[in-house]
Write a protein that holds these residues in place. Sequence first.
Motif, PDB file in Angstrom:
ATOM      1  N   ALA A  18       0.892  -1.284   0.054  1.00 17.66           N
ATOM      2  CA  ALA A  18      -0.100   0.032   0.068  1.00 17.66           C
ATOM      3  C   ALA A  18       0.896   1.365  -0.193  1.00 17.66           C
ATOM      4  CB  ALA A  18      -1.036  -0.079   1.065  1.00 17.66           C
ATOM      5  N   CYS A  19       0.712   2.123  -0.878  1.00 20.52           N
ATOM      6  CA  CYS A  19       1.520   3.203  -1.036  1.00 20.52           C
ATOM      7  C   CYS A  19       0.581   4.563  -1.618  1.00 20.52           C
ATOM      8  CB  CYS A  19       2.577   3.263  -1.881  1.00 20.52           C
ATOM      9  SG  CYS A  19       2.531   2.981  -3.483  1.00 20.52           S
ATOM     10  N   SER A  20       1.105   5.450  -1.483  1.00 25.78           N
ATOM     11  CA  SER A  20       0.581   6.765  -2.251  1.00 25.78           C
ATOM     12  C   SER A  20       1.636   7.309  -2.803  1.00 25.78           C
ATOM     13  CB  SER A  20       0.123   7.844  -1.066  1.00 25.78           C
ATOM     14  OG  SER A  20      -0.360   8.918  -1.505  1.00 25.78           O
ATOM     15  N   SER A  21       1.410   7.609  -4.240  1.00 27.56           N
ATOM     16  CA  SER A  21       2.295   8.168  -5.024  1.00 27.56           C
ATOM     17  C   SER A  21       1.938   8.739  -6.021  1.00 27.56           C
ATOM     18  CB  SER A  21       3.401   7.032  -5.732  1.00 27.56           C
ATOM     19  OG  SER A  21       4.053   7.314  -6.499  1.00 27.56           O
ATOM     20  N   ASP A  23       3.168   9.305  -8.834  1.00 31.33           N
ATOM     21  CA  ASP A  23       3.660   8.612  -9.921  1.00 31.33           C
ATOM     22  C   ASP A  23       2.886   7.404 -10.308  1.00 31.33           C
ATOM     23  OD1 ASP A  23       5.590  10.554 -10.091  1.00 31.33           O
ATOM     24  OD2 ASP A  23       7.006   9.165  -8.897  1.00 31.33           O
ATOM     25  N   ALA A  24       1.888   7.109  -9.252  1.00 34.02           N
ATOM     26  CA  ALA A  24       1.040   5.985  -9.465  1.00 34.02           C
ATOM     27  C   ALA A  24       0.154   6.045 -10.857  1.00 34.02           C
ATOM     28  CB  ALA A  24       0.142   5.638  -8.406  1.00 34.02           C
ATOM     29  N   PRO A  25      -0.394   4.939 -11.344  1.00 34.32           N
ATOM     30  CA  PRO A  25      -1.087   5.091 -12.769  1.00 34.32           C
ATOM     31  C   PRO A  25      -2.433   5.506 -12.332  1.00 34.32           C
ATOM     32  CG  PRO A  25      -1.084   3.103 -12.129  1.00 34.32           C
ATOM     33  CD  PRO A  25      -0.240   3.601 -11.218  1.00 34.32           C
ATOM     34  N   PRO A  26      -3.216   6.817 -13.168  1.00 38.91           N
ATOM     35  CA  PRO A  26      -4.419   7.117 -12.848  1.00 38.91           C
ATOM     36  C   PRO A  26      -5.248   5.932 -12.910  1.00 38.91           C
ATOM     37  CG  PRO A  26      -3.873   7.762 -15.073  1.00 38.91           C
ATOM     38  CD  PRO A  26      -2.554   7.060 -14.473  1.00 38.91           C
ATOM     39  N   ALA A  27      -6.497   6.202 -12.252  1.00 39.13           N
ATOM     40  CA  ALA A  27      -7.721   5.308 -12.159  1.00 39.13           C
ATOM     41  C   ALA A  27      -8.181   5.361 -13.787  1.00 39.13           C
ATOM     42  CB  ALA A  27      -8.761   5.350 -11.344  1.00 39.13           C
ATOM     43  N   ARG A  28      -8.552   4.114 -14.149  1.00 36.79           N
ATOM     44  CA  ARG A  28      -9.015   3.894 -15.259  1.00 36.79           C
ATOM     45  C   ARG A  28     -10.593   3.390 -15.269  1.00 36.79           C
ATOM     46  NH1 ARG A  28     -10.367   6.696 -18.517  1.00 36.79           N
ATOM     47  NH2 ARG A  28     -11.526   5.791 -20.284  1.00 36.79           N
ATOM     48  N   SER A  29     -11.585   4.194 -15.607  1.00 29.11           N
ATOM     49  CA  SER A  29     -12.945   3.374 -15.376  1.00 29.11           C
ATOM     50  C   SER A  29     -13.700   4.211 -16.323  1.00 29.11           C
ATOM     51  CB  SER A  29     -13.444   3.178 -14.057  1.00 29.11           C
ATOM     52  OG  SER A  29     -13.683   4.540 -13.580  1.00 29.11           O
ATOM     53  N   TYR A  69      -6.516  12.013  -6.521  1.00 29.29           N
ATOM     54  CA  TYR A  69      -7.381  13.154  -5.657  1.00 29.29           C
ATOM     55  C   TYR A  69      -6.686  14.424  -5.898  1.00 29.29           C
ATOM     56  CZ  TYR A  69      -4.168  12.519  -1.787  1.00 29.29           C
ATOM     57  OH  TYR A  69      -3.084  12.270  -1.034  1.00 29.29           O
ATOM     58  N   VAL A  70      -7.424  15.451  -5.387  1.00 28.15           N
ATOM     59  CA  VAL A  70      -6.867  17.018  -5.369  1.00 28.15           C
ATOM     60  C   VAL A  70      -7.321  17.642  -4.202  1.00 28.15           C
ATOM     61  CG1 VAL A  70      -8.594  18.005  -6.661  1.00 28.15           C
ATOM     62  CG2 VAL A  70      -6.329  19.188  -6.512  1.00 28.15           C
ATOM     63  N   TYR A  71      -6.225  18.379  -3.429  1.00 23.38           N
ATOM     64  CA  TYR A  71      -6.695  19.022  -2.216  1.00 23.38           C
ATOM     65  C   TYR A  71      -6.677  20.581  -2.467  1.00 23.38           C
ATOM     66  CZ  TYR A  71      -6.778  21.590   2.116  1.00 23.38           C
ATOM     67  OH  TYR A  71      -6.956  22.454   3.075  1.00 23.38           O
ATOM     68  N   ASP A 121      -5.154  28.952  -1.231  1.00 22.31           N
ATOM     69  CA  ASP A 121      -5.482  28.636  -2.549  1.00 22.31           C
ATOM     70  C   ASP A 121      -4.444  27.813  -3.168  1.00 22.31           C
ATOM     71  OD1 ASP A 121      -7.704  30.319  -2.231  1.00 22.31           O
ATOM     72  OD2 ASP A 121      -6.463  32.097  -2.249  1.00 22.31           O
ATOM     73  N   GLY A 122      -3.601  26.911  -2.676  1.00 20.94           N
ATOM     74  CA  GLY A 122      -2.805  25.986  -3.237  1.00 20.94           C
ATOM     75  C   GLY A 122      -3.437  24.772  -3.541  1.00 20.94           C
ATOM     76  N   GLU A 123      -2.850  24.020  -4.050  1.00 23.31           N
ATOM     77  CA  GLU A 123      -3.109  22.611  -4.262  1.00 23.31           C
ATOM     78  C   GLU A 123      -2.142  21.539  -4.103  1.00 23.31           C
ATOM     79  OE1 GLU A 123      -4.441  22.006  -8.633  1.00 23.31           O
ATOM     80  OE2 GLU A 123      -6.324  23.075  -8.263  1.00 23.31           O
ATOM     81  N   TYR A 124      -2.902  20.395  -3.704  1.00 23.10           N
ATOM     82  CA  TYR A 124      -1.757  19.190  -3.715  1.00 23.10           C
ATOM     83  C   TYR A 124      -2.580  18.035  -4.369  1.00 23.10           C
ATOM     84  CZ  TYR A 124       0.436  15.267  -1.697  1.00 23.10           C
ATOM     85  OH  TYR A 124       1.240  14.090  -1.433  1.00 23.10           O
ATOM     86  N   ARG A 125      -1.986  17.492  -5.176  1.00 25.26           N
ATOM     87  CA  ARG A 125      -2.619  16.257  -6.145  1.00 25.26           C
ATOM     88  C   ARG A 125      -1.785  14.895  -5.885  1.00 25.26           C
ATOM     89  NH1 ARG A 125      -5.915  17.436 -10.361  1.00 25.26           N
ATOM     90  NH2 ARG A 125      -6.057  20.095 -10.533  1.00 25.26           N
ATOM     91  N   ASP A 126      -2.245  13.915  -5.551  1.00 26.78           N
ATOM     92  CA  ASP A 126      -1.811  12.696  -5.224  1.00 26.78           C
ATOM     93  C   ASP A 126      -2.661  11.416  -5.927  1.00 26.78           C
ATOM     94  OD1 ASP A 126       0.306  10.860  -4.638  1.00 26.78           O
ATOM     95  OD2 ASP A 126       0.416  11.618  -2.590  1.00 26.78           O
ATOM     96  N   THR A 127      -2.458  10.197  -5.680  1.00 30.11           N
ATOM     97  CA  THR A 127      -2.992   8.992  -5.816  1.00 30.11           C
ATOM     98  C   THR A 127      -3.001   8.028  -4.819  1.00 30.11           C
ATOM     99  OG1 THR A 127      -2.882   9.471  -8.384  1.00 30.11           O
ATOM    100  CG2 THR A 127      -3.495   7.216  -7.522  1.00 30.11           C
TER     101      THR A 127
END
Length: 187
Positions: A18-21, A23-29, A69-71, A121-127
Amino acid sequence: MNRALRRVLLAAVAAAGACSSSDAPPARSGGEEAPLAESGGEPVKGFRTSQLHYDARRVAEGIEISIPYVYRNATGDPVYFINCNEIIVPSLEQRTGDTWSSVWTGSSPACMSLPVVVPPDGEYRDTIRVLARPDMDPRFNVVDPDGTYRLVWHGVVHSYRNEPPLGTPLPLDERTSNEFTVSAPQP
């Protein structure tokens, strides 16, 4: 060592499943995208998943779900993510009736790095990558993955300090994503 390689190595050594990265592939559905902007064009604030539906997929005797996701920080103050080597892992909760229950909490190394700071007003994105097999921890504690879920972040604070308490925790509604659905893998 570059950031991407460091993340891959840390995740492989520490998480064993289990990891958060980023660089992980985006969900495809075939799911509908989650709204990242209000109807007036203003960005949606807080935590948002990239879609409103994800299809779990079968992998090596288990299942996998990747949830980008994005914050967007709308608090007016910097927000600090407590982490280890920039690995930030939310937990996954499933709704049953009116009740939310934690069904998966990812793992990360047991260290404490400088916080990841998201300015106003900044963003953080991850998967987040949920990988579940019968012989693997952390366990995905559901019999049937079909259902409604949300992500919840822990260790997200204002007013960061280098000693406990580390800061003022964000309220639950500011640390919780939108609801989304997951479908079990097809045989």
